[in-house]
Design a protein around this motif. Structure first.
Motif, mmCIF file in Angstrom:
data_model
loop_
_atom_site.group_PDB
_atom_site.id
_atom_site.type_symbol
_atom_site.label_atom_id
_atom_site.label_comp_id
_atom_site.label_asym_id
_atom_site.label_seq_id
_atom_site.Cartn_x
_atom_site.Cartn_y
_atom_site.Cartn_z
ATOM 1 N N TYR B 33 0.624 -1.272 -0.252
ATOM 2 C CA TYR B 33 0.357 0.149 0.179
ATOM 3 C C TYR B 33 1.159 1.186 -0.060
ATOM 4 C CZ TYR B 33 -2.819 -3.800 2.663
ATOM 5 O OH TYR B 33 -2.727 -4.928 2.994
ATOM 6 N N TYR B 35 0.943 5.428 0.737
ATOM 7 C CA TYR B 35 0.158 6.653 1.268
ATOM 8 C C TYR B 35 0.429 7.712 1.793
ATOM 9 C CZ TYR B 35 -3.075 2.768 3.899
ATOM 10 O OH TYR B 35 -3.290 1.946 4.788
ATOM 11 N N PHE B 45 -5.349 6.655 1.702
ATOM 12 C CA PHE B 45 -4.806 6.048 0.784
ATOM 13 C C PHE B 45 -4.363 6.295 -0.723
ATOM 14 C CE2 PHE B 45 -5.406 2.048 -1.462
ATOM 15 C CZ PHE B 45 -5.737 2.275 -2.193
ATOM 16 N N TYR B 48 -2.917 0.211 -3.921
ATOM 17 C CA TYR B 48 -2.908 -1.315 -3.411
ATOM 18 C C TYR B 48 -2.579 -2.123 -4.229
ATOM 19 C CZ TYR B 48 -4.979 -5.476 -1.538
ATOM 20 O OH TYR B 48 -5.085 -6.443 -0.922
ATOM 21 N N ASP B 56 -6.094 -1.376 -7.155
ATOM 22 C CA ASP B 56 -6.864 -0.898 -6.350
ATOM 23 C C ASP B 56 -5.656 0.946 -6.477
ATOM 24 O OD1 ASP B 56 -8.576 0.153 -3.776
ATOM 25 O OD2 ASP B 56 -8.378 1.422 -5.581
ATOM 26 N N SER B 58 -7.478 3.570 -7.001
ATOM 27 C CA SER B 58 -8.522 4.945 -6.455
ATOM 28 C C SER B 58 -7.924 5.982 -5.556
ATOM 29 C CB SER B 58 -9.862 3.590 -6.096
ATOM 30 O OG SER B 58 -9.602 3.456 -4.727
ATOM 31 N N GLN B 101 -1.401 -4.607 8.243
ATOM 32 C CA GLN B 101 -0.236 -3.268 7.584
ATOM 33 C C GLN B 101 1.003 -3.025 9.039
ATOM 34 O OE1 GLN B 101 -2.511 -0.376 5.322
ATOM 35 N NE2 GLN B 101 -4.124 -1.737 5.355
#
Lengths: 114, 112
Positions: B33, B35, B45, B48, B56, B58, B101
């Motif tokens: 991930y 961030y 976020f 991912y 992902d 988004s 995580q």
């Protein structure tokens, strides 16, 4: 949009005081809830988590948090803080059962006076 | 490795330049991930990766941001034509699929 609110941005306490940091989230469905801590100069690390079951969860270093579904809250508590608890504390939520897309609060800087 | 590592730890760049940030996840962690943390704010976020699935994306704020991951190892986050509002700490985390995580130390990016 889903959001997480931490109402206190800065908290200053003396050693041995009791601590409660507020966390509220806006999501009506099933959630996973987390508190992370970042000590000065260190990585973010997990303090405690709630996935299901007993809504009172215990984490490391004497911290605990209570999930109150009706209040959309997951407040962090510690009965007696120590100087070493000085850190920034973050509440985070994953809406639904997915374990990514953590939605974070803005954090609370906690300073403990020796 | 023992933990998630990120490089560089600090990066200062001029507006309009491209930057590349690197993340080495914990060995065996299939999920990765990215961030962003702006000053005084929570983490946002960005993207991912999970195994060989489509990432992902988004959370990427604009098409100036992109990320790649080679298999289940290193990931790079690229910001093209940096702007001052891109100044932030960029954090990487990794996990086994569907679990907790673990975070790296972050890269502090300053765009002048």
């Amino acid at each position: 949009a889903q959001s997480v609110s931490q109402h206190n941005h800065h908290v200053i306490l003396s050693e041995a005081a009791s601590l409660e940091l507020g966390c509220n989230y806006s999501y009506g469905g099933t959630v996973n809830l987390f508190w992370y801590v970042q000590y000065p100069g260190q990585h973010l690390q997990l303090l405690l988590k709630y996935f299901s079951g007993d809504p009172l969860v215990k984490g490391i270093k004497g911290f605990e948090a209570e999930f109150i579904k009706s209040k959309f809250s997951f407040n962090l508590r510690k009965p007696s803080v120590q100087w070493s608890d000085t850190a920034e504390y973050f509440c985070a939520v994953t809406p639904g059962r997915s374990n990514y897309q953590l939605i974070w609060g803005a954090g609370t800087k906690l300073i403990i006076k020796p | 490795g023992a933990g998630v590592s990120q490089s560089p730890s600090n990066k200062v760049t001029e507006k309009g330049k491209d930057v590349e940030l690197r993340c080495d996840p914990i060995s065996g962690h299939t999920a990765l991930y990215w961030y962003r943390q702006r000053l005084g704010q929570g983490l946002e976020f960005l993207i991912y990766f999970q195994g060989n699935s489509a990432p992902d994306k988004s959370g990427l704020p604009s098409d100036r941001f992109s990320a790649e991951r080679t298999g289940e190892s290193v990931s790079t986050l690229t910001i093209q034509r940096t702007q001052q509002e891109d100044s932030a700490v960029y954090l990487c985390a990794s996990s086994l699929a569907g679990t907790l995580q673990f975070f790296g130390p972050g890269t502090r990016l300053t765009v002048l």
